[in-house]
Design a protein around this motif. Structure first.
Motif, PDB file in Angstrom:
ATOM      1  N   LEU A 112     -53.540 -33.116  59.227  1.00 38.21           N
ATOM      2  CA  LEU A 112     -54.329 -32.273  58.336  1.00 38.21           C
ATOM      3  C   LEU A 112     -54.797 -33.099  57.159  1.00 38.21           C
ATOM      4  O   LEU A 112     -54.291 -34.195  56.923  1.00 38.21           O
ATOM      5  N   LYS A 113     -55.779 -32.580  56.440  1.00 39.64           N
ATOM      6  CA  LYS A 113     -56.267 -33.233  55.230  1.00 39.64           C
ATOM      7  C   LYS A 113     -56.082 -32.284  54.056  1.00 39.64           C
ATOM      8  O   LYS A 113     -56.216 -31.073  54.201  1.00 39.64           O
ATOM      9  N   VAL A 114     -55.787 -32.882  52.901  1.00 41.28           N
ATOM     10  CA  VAL A 114     -55.639 -32.126  51.659  1.00 41.28           C
ATOM     11  C   VAL A 114     -56.471 -32.831  50.599  1.00 41.28           C
ATOM     12  O   VAL A 114     -56.375 -34.061  50.439  1.00 41.28           O
ATOM     13  N   VAL A 115     -57.275 -32.072  49.874  1.00 40.96           N
ATOM     14  CA  VAL A 115     -58.041 -32.632  48.773  1.00 40.96           C
ATOM     15  C   VAL A 115     -57.051 -33.162  47.733  1.00 40.96           C
ATOM     16  O   VAL A 115     -56.058 -32.505  47.413  1.00 40.96           O
ATOM     17  N   THR A 116     -57.314 -34.353  47.241  1.00 37.02           N
ATOM     18  CA  THR A 116     -56.404 -35.019  46.301  1.00 37.02           C
ATOM     19  C   THR A 116     -56.064 -34.136  45.103  1.00 37.02           C
ATOM     20  O   THR A 116     -54.927 -34.145  44.627  1.00 37.02           O
ATOM     21  N   ALA A 117     -57.020 -33.360  44.625  1.00 31.97           N
ATOM     22  CA  ALA A 117     -56.786 -32.506  43.459  1.00 31.97           C
ATOM     23  C   ALA A 117     -55.850 -31.334  43.764  1.00 31.97           C
ATOM     24  O   ALA A 117     -55.318 -30.708  42.850  1.00 31.97           O
ATOM     25  N   ASN A 118     -55.614 -31.033  45.038  1.00 32.03           N
ATOM     26  CA  ASN A 118     -54.770 -29.896  45.418  1.00 32.03           C
ATOM     27  C   ASN A 118     -53.310 -30.349  45.521  1.00 32.03           C
ATOM     28  O   ASN A 118     -52.734 -30.463  46.597  1.00 32.03           O
ATOM     29  N   VAL A 119     -52.716 -30.582  44.368  1.00 35.30           N
ATOM     30  CA  VAL A 119     -51.363 -31.132  44.291  1.00 35.30           C
ATOM     31  C   VAL A 119     -50.329 -30.178  44.880  1.00 35.30           C
ATOM     32  O   VAL A 119     -49.399 -30.611  45.559  1.00 35.30           O
ATOM     33  N   SER A 120     -50.493 -28.885  44.670  1.00 28.96           N
ATOM     34  CA  SER A 120     -49.493 -27.938  45.200  1.00 28.96           C
ATOM     35  C   SER A 120     -49.474 -27.966  46.723  1.00 28.96           C
ATOM     36  O   SER A 120     -48.410 -27.885  47.334  1.00 28.96           O
ATOM     37  N   ALA A 121     -50.627 -28.101  47.361  1.00 28.35           N
ATOM     38  CA  ALA A 121     -50.659 -28.187  48.821  1.00 28.35           C
ATOM     39  C   ALA A 121     -50.013 -29.488  49.287  1.00 28.35           C
ATOM     40  O   ALA A 121     -49.265 -29.503  50.276  1.00 28.35           O
ATOM     41  N   GLN A 122     -50.242 -30.581  48.570  1.00 31.87           N
ATOM     42  CA  GLN A 122     -49.615 -31.846  48.939  1.00 31.87           C
ATOM     43  C   GLN A 122     -48.096 -31.730  48.882  1.00 31.87           C
ATOM     44  O   GLN A 122     -47.398 -32.178  49.793  1.00 31.87           O
ATOM     45  N   ARG A 123     -47.590 -31.120  47.835  1.00 34.57           N
ATOM     46  CA  ARG A 123     -46.138 -30.937  47.706  1.00 34.57           C
ATOM     47  C   ARG A 123     -45.589 -30.099  48.853  1.00 34.57           C
ATOM     48  O   ARG A 123     -44.524 -30.394  49.398  1.00 34.57           O
ATOM     49  N   PHE A 124     -46.304 -29.032  49.201  1.00 35.16           N
ATOM     50  CA  PHE A 124     -45.877 -28.164  50.295  1.00 35.16           C
ATOM     51  C   PHE A 124     -45.743 -28.953  51.594  1.00 35.16           C
ATOM     52  O   PHE A 124     -44.704 -28.913  52.260  1.00 35.16           O
ATOM     53  N   TYR A 125     -46.787 -29.693  51.963  1.00 32.61           N
ATOM     54  CA  TYR A 125     -46.752 -30.420  53.227  1.00 32.61           C
ATOM     55  C   TYR A 125     -45.700 -31.521  53.212  1.00 32.61           C
ATOM     56  O   TYR A 125     -45.052 -31.766  54.227  1.00 32.61           O
ATOM     57  N   GLU A 126     -45.504 -32.164  52.087  1.00 32.72           N
ATOM     58  CA  GLU A 126     -44.461 -33.187  51.995  1.00 32.72           C
ATOM     59  C   GLU A 126     -43.071 -32.568  52.154  1.00 32.72           C
ATOM     60  O   GLU A 126     -42.213 -33.141  52.834  1.00 32.72           O
ATOM     61  N   ARG A 127     -42.860 -31.387  51.565  1.00 32.44           N
ATOM     62  CA  ARG A 127     -41.575 -30.679  51.764  1.00 32.44           C
ATOM     63  C   ARG A 127     -41.379 -30.316  53.226  1.00 32.44           C
ATOM     64  O   ARG A 127     -40.250 -30.236  53.716  1.00 32.44           O
ATOM     65  N   GLU A 128     -42.463 -30.073  53.926  1.00 35.55           N
ATOM     66  CA  GLU A 128     -42.415 -29.672  55.334  1.00 35.55           C
ATOM     67  C   GLU A 128     -42.337 -30.863  56.285  1.00 35.55           C
ATOM     68  O   GLU A 128     -42.421 -30.692  57.496  1.00 35.55           O
TER      69      GLU A 128
END
Length: 152
Positions: A112-128
């Protein structure tokens, strides 16, 4: 405990394939989330949902007859294109349940891709359990590609 807090741990949360009558509710979730959280999107519209999810497998999360989220998956390349949770229902475990379902639907590790500015989504996927495999600094907006790094 509120209804939302028990959603993902409850038997009342149902995942199912999108039905034709879901289109407006899903488009509204997509639009509302983008307006609230994605300031880089210019002039978002309800019709954007149909364009963004065309040809993809859409899974809908329903809690007590209310659509509370969805995912849109390109199965042929194991790419999770969209995962959106209705405003007010975030951080209740619904995203994790949709993600688990997407993982079950693909043969290769999910990307998947996450826009760099979307930090909360990045944290979510990293936790997952997702790991960064690429940075796209030339894209507008810039984004990060994640791959499922679980051993299962």
């Amino acid at each position: 405990m509120t209804k939302q807090k028990i959603a993902a741990r409850s038997n009342n949360l149902i995942l199912r394939d999108m039905q034709a009558e879901d289109s407006e509710a899903l488009a509204r979730i997509y639009l509302d989330t983008r307006v609230t959280n994605f300031p880089w999107v210019r002039s978002p519209k309800l019709s954007d949902f149909d364009l963004a999810s065309s040809g993809e497998q859409i899974t809908v999360a329903v809690f007590d007859h209310e659509i509370v989220g969805f995912s849109s998956l390109s199965e042929w390349d194991s790419f999770l294109h969209l995962l959106f949770i209705k405003e007010g229902w975030q951080r209740q475990g619904i995203g994790a349940v949709l993600l688990k379902k997407a993982r079950e639907m693909v043969k290769e590790p999910l990307e998947l891709k996450v826009v760099t500015a979307n930090v909360s989504a990045q944290r979510f996927y990293e936790r997952e359990g997702f790991k960064v495999v690429a940075h796209s600094i030339l894209s507008n907006p810039m984004n990060v590609t994640y791959r499922d790094d679980r051993n299962s």
